[in-house]
Write a protein that holds these residues in place. Structure first.
Motif, PDB file in Angstrom:
ATOM      1  N   PRO A  35       0.821  -1.215   0.000  1.00  0.00           N
ATOM      2  CA  PRO A  35       0.000   0.000   0.000  1.00  0.00           C
ATOM      3  C   PRO A  35       0.851   1.259   0.000  1.00  0.00           C
ATOM      4  O   PRO A  35       0.879   2.012   0.981  1.00  0.00           O
ATOM      5  CB  PRO A  35      -0.804  -0.125   1.295  1.00  0.00           C
ATOM      6  N   GLY A  36       1.580   1.469  -1.086  1.00  0.00           N
ATOM      7  CA  GLY A  36       2.330   2.714  -1.211  1.00  0.00           C
ATOM      8  C   GLY A  36       3.619   2.746  -0.437  1.00  0.00           C
ATOM      9  O   GLY A  36       4.251   3.784  -0.396  1.00  0.00           O
ATOM     10  N   THR A  37       4.044   1.638   0.203  1.00  0.00           N
ATOM     11  CA  THR A  37       5.284   1.606   0.976  1.00  0.00           C
ATOM     12  C   THR A  37       6.102   0.395   0.563  1.00  0.00           C
ATOM     13  O   THR A  37       5.590  -0.575   0.010  1.00  0.00           O
ATOM     14  CB  THR A  37       4.998   1.543   2.490  1.00  0.00           C
ATOM     15  N   LEU A  38       7.375   0.442   0.878  1.00  0.00           N
ATOM     16  CA  LEU A  38       8.283  -0.655   0.553  1.00  0.00           C
ATOM     17  C   LEU A  38       9.058  -1.027   1.817  1.00  0.00           C
ATOM     18  O   LEU A  38       9.695  -0.174   2.421  1.00  0.00           O
ATOM     19  CB  LEU A  38       9.253  -0.244  -0.554  1.00  0.00           C
ATOM     20  N   ASN A  39       8.983  -2.301   2.206  1.00  0.00           N
ATOM     21  CA  ASN A  39       9.708  -2.785   3.381  1.00  0.00           C
ATOM     22  C   ASN A  39      11.084  -3.259   2.916  1.00  0.00           C
ATOM     23  O   ASN A  39      11.225  -4.365   2.388  1.00  0.00           O
ATOM     24  CB  ASN A  39       8.931  -3.919   4.052  1.00  0.00           C
ATOM     25  N   SER A  40      12.062  -2.416   3.099  1.00  0.00           N
ATOM     26  CA  SER A  40      13.411  -2.752   2.620  1.00  0.00           C
ATOM     27  C   SER A  40      14.007  -3.930   3.379  1.00  0.00           C
ATOM     28  O   SER A  40      14.809  -4.691   2.820  1.00  0.00           O
ATOM     29  CB  SER A  40      14.328  -1.535   2.759  1.00  0.00           C
ATOM     30  N   GLY A  41      13.617  -4.100   4.641  1.00  0.00           N
ATOM     31  CA  GLY A  41      14.140  -5.222   5.419  1.00  0.00           C
ATOM     32  C   GLY A  41      13.713  -6.560   4.841  1.00  0.00           C
ATOM     33  O   GLY A  41      14.514  -7.505   4.764  1.00  0.00           O
ATOM     34  N   ILE A  42      12.455  -6.670   4.414  1.00  0.00           N
ATOM     35  CA  ILE A  42      11.965  -7.911   3.818  1.00  0.00           C
ATOM     36  C   ILE A  42      12.602  -8.144   2.455  1.00  0.00           C
ATOM     37  O   ILE A  42      12.966  -9.273   2.099  1.00  0.00           O
ATOM     38  CB  ILE A  42      10.434  -7.883   3.710  1.00  0.00           C
ATOM     39  N   THR A  43      12.740  -7.084   1.677  1.00  0.00           N
ATOM     40  CA  THR A  43      13.394  -7.222   0.369  1.00  0.00           C
ATOM     41  C   THR A  43      14.830  -7.705   0.518  1.00  0.00           C
ATOM     42  O   THR A  43      15.297  -8.574  -0.233  1.00  0.00           O
ATOM     43  CB  THR A  43      13.361  -5.880  -0.372  1.00  0.00           C
ATOM     44  N   THR A  44      15.540  -7.147   1.484  1.00  0.00           N
ATOM     45  CA  THR A  44      16.910  -7.581   1.743  1.00  0.00           C
ATOM     46  C   THR A  44      16.948  -9.042   2.153  1.00  0.00           C
ATOM     47  O   THR A  44      17.797  -9.816   1.700  1.00  0.00           O
ATOM     48  CB  THR A  44      17.547  -6.709   2.833  1.00  0.00           C
ATOM     49  N   PHE A  45      16.013  -9.439   3.023  1.00  0.00           N
ATOM     50  CA  PHE A  45      15.980 -10.831   3.476  1.00  0.00           C
ATOM     51  C   PHE A  45      15.724 -11.787   2.309  1.00  0.00           C
ATOM     52  O   PHE A  45      16.342 -12.860   2.232  1.00  0.00           O
ATOM     53  CB  PHE A  45      14.905 -11.014   4.543  1.00  0.00           C
ATOM     54  N   GLU A  46      14.825 -11.445   1.419  1.00  0.00           N
ATOM     55  CA  GLU A  46      14.518 -12.333   0.289  1.00  0.00           C
ATOM     56  C   GLU A  46      15.745 -12.547  -0.588  1.00  0.00           C
ATOM     57  O   GLU A  46      16.019 -13.674  -1.025  1.00  0.00           O
ATOM     58  CB  GLU A  46      13.363 -11.753  -0.524  1.00  0.00           C
ATOM     59  N   MET A  47      16.496 -11.484  -0.845  1.00  0.00           N
ATOM     60  CA  MET A  47      17.688 -11.632  -1.667  1.00  0.00           C
ATOM     61  C   MET A  47      18.780 -12.401  -0.923  1.00  0.00           C
ATOM     62  O   MET A  47      19.470 -13.247  -1.499  1.00  0.00           O
ATOM     63  CB  MET A  47      18.191 -10.255  -2.097  1.00  0.00           C
ATOM     64  N   GLU A  48      18.932 -12.118   0.368  1.00  0.00           N
ATOM     65  CA  GLU A  48      19.925 -12.854   1.151  1.00  0.00           C
ATOM     66  C   GLU A  48      19.565 -14.332   1.262  1.00  0.00           C
ATOM     67  O   GLU A  48      20.450 -15.209   1.207  1.00  0.00           O
ATOM     68  CB  GLU A  48      20.036 -12.248   2.549  1.00  0.00           C
ATOM     69  N   TYR A  49      18.280 -14.619   1.391  1.00  0.00           N
ATOM     70  CA  TYR A  49      17.865 -16.021   1.504  1.00  0.00           C
ATOM     71  C   TYR A  49      18.079 -16.755   0.178  1.00  0.00           C
ATOM     72  O   TYR A  49      18.453 -17.941   0.165  1.00  0.00           O
ATOM     73  CB  TYR A  49      16.401 -16.105   1.930  1.00  0.00           C
ATOM     74  N   ALA A  50      17.853 -16.101  -0.945  1.00  0.00           N
ATOM     75  CA  ALA A  50      18.129 -16.720  -2.245  1.00  0.00           C
ATOM     76  C   ALA A  50      19.617 -17.053  -2.374  1.00  0.00           C
ATOM     77  O   ALA A  50      19.993 -18.133  -2.856  1.00  0.00           O
ATOM     78  CB  ALA A  50      17.685 -15.791  -3.373  1.00  0.00           C
ATOM     79  N   HIS A  51      20.466 -16.134  -1.933  1.00  0.00           N
ATOM     80  CA  HIS A  51      21.903 -16.399  -1.934  1.00  0.00           C
ATOM     81  C   HIS A  51      22.248 -17.518  -0.950  1.00  0.00           C
ATOM     82  O   HIS A  51      23.129 -18.349  -1.222  1.00  0.00           O
ATOM     83  CB  HIS A  51      22.673 -15.122  -1.592  1.00  0.00           C
TER      84      HIS A  51
END
Length: 369
Positions: free
Chosen positions: A147-163
């Motif tokens: 809803p108009g916001t971006l949770n950078s912590g979750i985005t970072t976690f998703e990329m770190e978890y893929a790695h």
């Protein structure tokens, strides 16, 4: 017998006076009874044969001791050489041991440096991607369904978890190759420590994600559908994984069996306590949300109280991850190095099969209506 002066002169003239004179003087040394008369003023050598015999005897007594000493010299020399060889061998072993320990320490430091470099490269890639996401989200805030916001912590976690999943695949491959190659326990211990540290990195990433959005972590949206089916408070149940790994750890000694059973029992007790805490939290929230619905103005008060109670959920997730981490650590101490390596290999294969099963389920053919 006596000689006249004329006869003595004749004898002298013949050159035989001195011997006769000596014989005559020798005759005076004997008494009439035949005993020897020794004049104190006469220094005649009396040869009794005792000196020669004593000297000969002393030589005989000395000669064996010298031969014994000479025969003992090679033995003493050999013993000294053996002692020197033993001392040299002992020093060589100490130098070799110190060299091996130095190599092991250097290798561990190298592994740590490689891990730090991987994390640095990963963080750099995350920062670059986040910059792109922030730019695109500024143009279209709802492109991620938010809803108009971006949770950078979750985005970072998703990329770190893929790695992390990529690194997990590499660790499993290394363990499999090492167990098939029968490498030394020292080299295998390094791989085991790397595998445990890899799971510790996952727990660290999850703690950061819980601070960003604990519901995202508990819901398991970062996992596949089959993994979510087995999920418990944001992860796996330690007691269930112990049951999965038992068949891959055999043969176990009697003491190891007792220790593993005690560890499983302690894990189950801690799991029950955390599950009861989660249930209690749900009940409290339900009662808080349903109380005084007809009273005007109570909405904001109840919502504020519910938000404060929800903050406890992050603590439950962290405690559950701490239990998982401690279970893995204690299990690695109970097992031998090779058993721990087989356990980590089985654990990685188990999670890989769950992800593969989820992919097969998603790709299954569906009957048309």
């Amino acid at each position: 017998m006596s000689f006249s002066s004329t006869q003595l002169s004749a004898v002298r003239g013949m050159g035989i006076y001195e011997p006769f004179h000596q014989i005559n003087s020798w005759g005076d040394t004997f008494r009439a009874d035949g005993t020897l008369h020794v004049d104190a003023s006469t220094n005649l050598p009396v040869d009794t044969g005792l000196d020669d015999k004593a000297e000969y005897g002393s030589q005989e007594s000395v000669e064996p001791s010298r031969s014994d000493q000479e025969s003992n010299r090679p033995v003493d020399k050999i013993q000294r050489r053996l002692a020197q060889n033993r001392e040299a061998a002992r020093k060589s072993r100490l130098r070799k041991k110190a060299y091996v320990q130095q190599l092991e320490s250097s290798r561990l430091k190298l592994v740590q440096l490689e891990q730090e470099l991987d994390r640095t490269r990963q963080q750099l890639s995350v920062n670059v991607l986040l910059q792109g996401i922030y730019i695109s989200s500024a143009a279209d805030p709802g492109h991620l369904g938010l809803p108009g916001t971006l949770n950078s912590g979750i985005t970072t976690f998703e990329m770190e978890y893929a790695h992390w999943l990529e690194e997990q695949h590499r660790h499993v491959s290394e363990l499999r190759s090492a167990l098939q190659a029968h490498i030394t326990d020292i080299e295998l211990r390094i791989l085991v420590e790397n595998g445990l540290n890899h799971y510790n990195n996952l727990f660290r990433m999850k703690a950061d994600a819980a601070k960003a959005d604990v519901f995202y972590l508990v819901s398991g949206k970062w996992r596949t559908s089959v993994e979510r089916f087995f999920q418990w408070i944001g992860g796996f149940r330690p007691s269930e994984l112990l049951n999965v790994l038992m068949s891959h750890l055999e043969p176990l000694t009697d003491q190891q069996l007792v220790d593993v059973c005690n560890l499983r029992q302690c894990s189950q007790q801690a799991e029950d306590a955390l599950s009861q805490g989660i249930d209690k939290l749900q009940q409290t929230l339900t009662q808080s949300m349903a109380a005084d619905l007809s009273i005007p103005g109570s909405y904001r008060i109840e919502m504020a109280a519910a938000v404060e109670k929800l903050e406890a959920l992050e603590g439950f997730v962290n405690q559950a991850d701490h239990l998982r981490q401690q279970t893995l650590q204690h299990l690695s101490r109970i097992l031998t190095t090779r058993q721990a390596a087989r356990g980590l290999l089985a654990l990685g294969e188990y999670f890989h099969r769950l992800r593969a099963l989820s992919s097969l389920w998603a790709a299954r053919p569906r009957e048309s209506a």
